[in-house]
Every structure is written in structure tokens, then in C-alpha cells.
Motif scaffolding. Structure first.
Motif, PDB file in Angstrom:
ATOM      1  N   MET A   1       1.310  -1.152   0.220  1.00 45.99           N
ATOM      2  CA  MET A   1      -0.265   0.296   0.417  1.00 45.99           C
ATOM      3  C   MET A   1       0.594   1.426  -0.121  1.00 45.99           C
ATOM      4  N   LYS A   2       1.868   1.695   0.875  1.00 48.75           N
ATOM      5  CA  LYS A   2       2.877   2.400   0.804  1.00 48.75           C
ATOM      6  C   LYS A   2       3.210   2.823  -0.785  1.00 48.75           C
ATOM      7  N   LYS A   3       3.723   1.945  -1.617  1.00 46.20           N
ATOM      8  CA  LYS A   3       4.336   1.582  -3.007  1.00 46.20           C
ATOM      9  C   LYS A   3       3.681   2.290  -3.665  1.00 46.20           C
ATOM     10  N   LYS A   4       1.755   2.353  -3.633  1.00 45.72           N
ATOM     11  CA  LYS A   4       0.927   2.913  -3.950  1.00 45.72           C
ATOM     12  C   LYS A   4       0.274   4.613  -3.933  1.00 45.72           C
ATOM     13  N   ILE A   5       0.654   4.603  -2.732  1.00 48.45           N
ATOM     14  CA  ILE A   5       0.638   6.028  -2.234  1.00 48.45           C
ATOM     15  C   ILE A   5       1.801   6.545  -2.676  1.00 48.45           C
ATOM     16  N   PHE A   6       2.811   5.954  -2.671  1.00 44.13           N
ATOM     17  CA  PHE A   6       4.041   7.263  -3.072  1.00 44.13           C
ATOM     18  C   PHE A   6       3.919   7.171  -4.632  1.00 44.13           C
TER      19      PHE A   6
ATOM     20  N   SER B   1      -1.973  11.335 -16.330  1.00 47.06           N
ATOM     21  CA  SER B   1      -1.937  11.364 -14.995  1.00 47.06           C
ATOM     22  C   SER B   1      -3.492  10.762 -14.428  1.00 47.06           C
ATOM     23  N   ALA B   2      -4.583  11.255 -14.397  1.00 44.76           N
ATOM     24  CA  ALA B   2      -6.038  11.085 -14.208  1.00 44.76           C
ATOM     25  C   ALA B   2      -6.044   9.523 -14.901  1.00 44.76           C
ATOM     26  N   VAL B   3      -5.722   8.787 -15.989  1.00 41.73           N
ATOM     27  CA  VAL B   3      -5.785   7.087 -16.077  1.00 41.73           C
ATOM     28  C   VAL B   3      -5.200   6.945 -15.223  1.00 41.73           C
TER      29      VAL B   3
ATOM     30  N   THR C   1      -6.377   4.575  -7.827  1.00 39.51           N
ATOM     31  CA  THR C   1      -7.280   4.562  -6.925  1.00 39.51           C
ATOM     32  C   THR C   1      -8.408   3.376  -6.703  1.00 39.51           C
ATOM     33  N   LYS C   2      -8.330   2.652  -8.111  1.00 38.46           N
ATOM     34  CA  LYS C   2      -9.053   0.971  -7.988  1.00 38.46           C
ATOM     35  C   LYS C   2      -8.588  -0.158  -7.536  1.00 38.46           C
TER      36      LYS C   2
ATOM     37  N   PRO D   1      -8.899  -4.553  -2.743  1.00 41.45           N
ATOM     38  CA  PRO D   1      -9.110  -5.160  -1.148  1.00 41.45           C
ATOM     39  C   PRO D   1     -10.127  -4.306  -0.593  1.00 41.45           C
ATOM     40  N   ILE D   2      -9.970  -3.780  -0.265  1.00 42.54           N
ATOM     41  CA  ILE D   2     -10.618  -2.723   0.669  1.00 42.54           C
ATOM     42  C   ILE D   2     -11.809  -3.322   0.391  1.00 42.54           C
TER      43      ILE D   2
END
Length: 451
Positions: free
Chosen positions: A1-6, A58-60, A66-67, A72-73
């Protein structure tokens, strides 16, 4: 999850840097000479296209990221979350949620159990019970409500006023809603119902009402019989006492001739005998009602007892030229001889009183396995069918005008019924225009009957 936020933060930085470059280019554009403006416009156009492409990218990329983060959530089972299978950062929250779920499930199971117990208790009641909220909407009720009020089963949320349109019911419910305990009597197709409504209050505020419905048909019938009995006893006692008082007053004041004193004394004696008989019958009936007679295990031959009673009534029967006979089996019963005597005597006496002149009556004794049967039949005037069910009531008379001419207290058949019940038996009457038969059945102990 940290990588995705970065990755999301990096994309945002790139966009921010590009935005800064645009602003810088715009500032430079304002300060360069006209010679270079065309070149700058082309460069800016190119940069603008690049920026648009970068923004779209960037939007895509952000949407996809985000998806991937949310997927997983969304798969988390909130009823049974598993902290180890999801993001480590969410583990504390999921553990607390899991703990809360366990507590909620336990409370839910307890509530369901209590509701089932409450439903079981209310459904086992013979009385109707309703719980309604302050707006008179039914929260819950048992099945007896519809049976007692003869209405369709109400649904939760229906108004309690739909159960009855009677004004006294409406007033009773309104009084309870106002904080006062109230009750009323309803008349239904199947009998009388007593309604008791009580407010459910907390800190002085009415939060609803609890209503109980009772079947009081038998109670009302007994109350009516009690009132009739009191009225009849008063009348039956008053009549001979009035006669005795009147005759005695005349004798005391010397208003009777010497030759008539004996006749007036005879009147006093007859009325006194009638009064004593009535009192004795009332006392006997009271003892049978209260079951206060001593229990005895005396063996009684019903055939011999019936023959003795028929003999005692010979003179009375002879006045109407009526013949009495006894036939059947020598049935041995164990019980109270005095009570059996009252039963047979009253049935035979009744057969003589209401029999036709020159007629007859019969007493038959028989038995079947475990049952002794006593039948007293006459060929008298009979009893209309609509009166059969009531002839065992106290002081009830089929033909009051005719009954007044016949000696008796009006308690004979009531004594018979209670005497039979005293020995665990039952009695019924069968009547036609050719006469009436009273059939009493008693439980018979083994090895106590002989023919």
C-alpha cells in the motif's frame, strides 16, 4: 500500500512541476521581443499539448491506482473481517471491527432468544395481550386477541382501534394513553370480554400501553345466576314468612274465631314446613358447592336404596294414582349415602310432581364397564327442548305459572346435579312429549358390581 501511495504522490508532483513550468513560460513570453514570439507560441502550443497528455495520463494513472487501492478494501467482509489478509495499516481498525461484530452478534442472539421466549409465553396464554406505542400502533400481540375479539389477526403497525369500534373500548384505550388504568366490558359474538388497559410510563411520560383481554363469559353467567339466586331466595323466603306473619298477627289480635284457630295454625305449620324445607335445600346445596360434606367410603346398593325411596314416596304418588317401579341390576357404589339418597329422592319426587294423573315412573339401575347408570323416567308433560340446558339451574322453572301450584323449592334438580358431580358423575335429561328421562352416570370401581 505504501508503494501505491508513493506513486500517487509522485504523479501529483509531476503535474505541479509542469504547472510551474507553464507559469514560468508565460512570464518569459511577456518579456521577449516580438521576434521570438512566434517561436514561443509554437513552443507553448507544443508544451500545452504535452501538458494535456500528461494530465490525461495522470488522471488515468490516478484512477487506476485508486481502484487498485480500493479493490482489496471493498473485498473486506465487514461481518467477519480478517486483518491478516488485508493492508497492515487497516489491521487495528479491522480488529476493533471484528471485536465489535462479536459483541453485536452476541447481543443480537440474546435479543432473538428473549423475543422467542416472550413470544412463547404470550402464545401460551389464554388471555389476549397487546402492546401499543404512544400513537396507538400495535407493536406486538398474541393470537388470542383475534380469537377473543372475533376479528382478523392484526398486523404490527395497525391501530389498536381497528380491533373494536365500540365506544367503551375507545374510551378505555384513550384513558390508558392519558396515564390512567382503565377497564371495560365488551360484548362479542362468542361471549363477554373484559379489557384492562394500563399505561407504560417512564419518568412520568407515557411511552405506550399494555392491554389484556379476558374471556369472562362464564364469570358473567355465574354472576347473573348469583343475582337470580339471591332474588329467588329472597322471594321464596318472603312468601312463607309473609303468610306466617299475617296469620300470627291475626291470632295475636284476636281476629280469628275460636273454631278457625286450628285451621290458621295449620297454615302456619305448612308455611313453616315449606320454609324449613327451603332452608334445608339451600344448606345442602351450599355444602355440595363448597365440597364440605364428609367423604365416606360406604358401600351402597343403589337398587335397594331406590326401592326404599320409591316406598317412601308411595303415599305422595298415590295422591295422583301414579305407580313407581324399580328394576335392573344391584349396582354397588362407594360414596356418601345421604347424597345418593338426595339424588334419587329428588328425581323420583320430580317424576311424581310433573307426571300425569294415573301415570307411572320407573327407576332403572344398570352398569357398563367402569360406569354405573341410574335412569329415572316418567310419562309426564315433558320438557321443551329450549329449556333442557337450563333445568339444572337453581330456581329455574319451565312453566312458572304451573310450577307455583306444585309444592317444591325449585332447588331439587340443582341438588341432583351437584350430588352427581360430588361423586364424579354426569347427568343429562332426554325429553319428548311422552315423558322425560334423567340419566346419571357414575364412575364404577372394579369388582364392586353384581347382578
Amino acid at each position: 500500500m505504501k508503494k501505491k501511495i508513493f506513486f500517487g504522490v509522485l504523479s501529483t508532483s509531476v503535474i505541479t512541476g509542469i504547472g510551474a513550468s507553464i507559469l514560468t513560460a508565460a512570464a518569459i513570453f511577456l518579456n521577449i521581443s516580438e521576434k521570438w514570439q512566434d517561436i514561443a507560441v509554437k513552443i507553448i502550443d507544443s508544451l500545452f499539448l504535452i501538458i494535456i497528455a500528461i494530465v490525461i495520463f495522470s488522471a488515468v494513472a490516478g484512477l487506476m491506482a485508486t481502484k487498485r487501492i480500493i479493490k482489496p478494501i471493498r473485498k473486506i467482509n465487514l461481518d467477519h473481517p480478517e486483518p491478516k489478509k488485508n493492508y497492515k495499516e487497516l489491521a487495528p481498525i479491522l480488529e476493533k471491527l471484528n471485536s465489535r461484530n462479536g459483541m453485536v452478534n452476541r447481543q443480537k442472539a440474546e435479543l432473538v432468544s428473549r423475543r422467542e421466549q416472550f413470544s412463547l409465553l404470550t402464545e401460551s396464554m389464554n388471555e389476549g395481550m397487546i402492546i401499543a406505542d404512544p400513537k396507538t400502533s400495535i407493536l406486538t400481540c398474541n393470537s388470542e386477541v383475534s380469537k377473543l375479539l372475533c376479528v382478523k389477526p392484526p398486523k404490527n403497525g395497525d391501530s389498536i382501534f381497528t380491533l373494536s369500534r365500540e365506544e367503551n373500548f375507545r374510551r378505555c384505550i384513550q384513558d390508558a394513553m392519558g396515564g390512567r388504568r382503565a377497564e371495560c366490558l365488551l360484548k362479542t359474538e362468542q361471549g363477554d370480554r373484559r379489557v384492562i388497559a394500563s399505561p407504560a410510563s417512564i419518568n412520568g411520560a407515557v411511552n405506550g400501553i399494555v392491554v389484556f383481554i379476558f374471556d369472562v363469559t362464564e364469570e358473567q353467567a355465574l354472576e347473573k345466576m348469583r343475582r337470580e339466586f339471591t332474588s329467588n331466595v329472597s322471594h321464596e323466603l318472603k312468601t312463607p314468612l309473609t303468610t306466617i306473619y299475617g296469620v300470627a298477627d291475626m291470632l295475636a289480635n284476636g281476629m280469628v274465631k275460636e273454631a278457625d284457630v286450628a285451621a290458621f295454625g295449620g297454615n302456619i305449620r305448612r308455611e313453616a314446613d315449606r320454609l324449613i324445607t327451603l332452608i334445608n335445600d339451600i344448606v345442602a346445596l351450599s355444602k355440595l358447592d363448597e365440597n364440605s360434606l364428609p367423604r365416606s367410603d360406604e358401600e351402597i346398593d343403589l337398587y335397594e336404596l331406590a326401592a326404599e325411596i320409591v316406598g317412601r314416596l308411595e303415599n305422595c304418588a298415590a295422591e295422583k294414582n301414579i305407580t313407581g317401579t324399580v328394576f335392573g341390576d344391584h349396582v354397588i357404589m362407594v360414596g356418601n349415602r345421604t347424597v345418593f339418597d338426595e339424588v334419587i329422592y329428588n328425581l323420583c319426587d320430580n317424576a311424581i310432581k310433573y307426571g300425569n294423573i294415573g301415570g307411572k315412573y320407573e327407576v332403572k339401575l344398570s352398569h357398563i364397564p367402569k360406569r354405573a347408570i341410574l335412569t329415572v323416567s316418567d310419562n309426564g308433560i315433558g320438557i321443551p327442548e329450549e329449556h333442557i340446558e337450563r333445568i339444572f339451574e337453581r330456581f329455574y322453572r319451565v312453566d312458572k305459572s304451573r310450577s307455583r301450584k306444585i309444592k317444591g323449592t325449585g332447588l331439587g334438580l340443582s341438588i341432583v346435579k351437584h350430588g352427581v358431580m360430588y361423586h364424579g358423575g354426569t347427568i343429562r335429561a332426554v325429553s319428548t312429549n311422552e315423558g322425560t328421562s334423567f340419566i346419571a352416570e357414575f364412575p364404577l370401581r372394579e369388582n364392586l358390581s353384581k347382578t
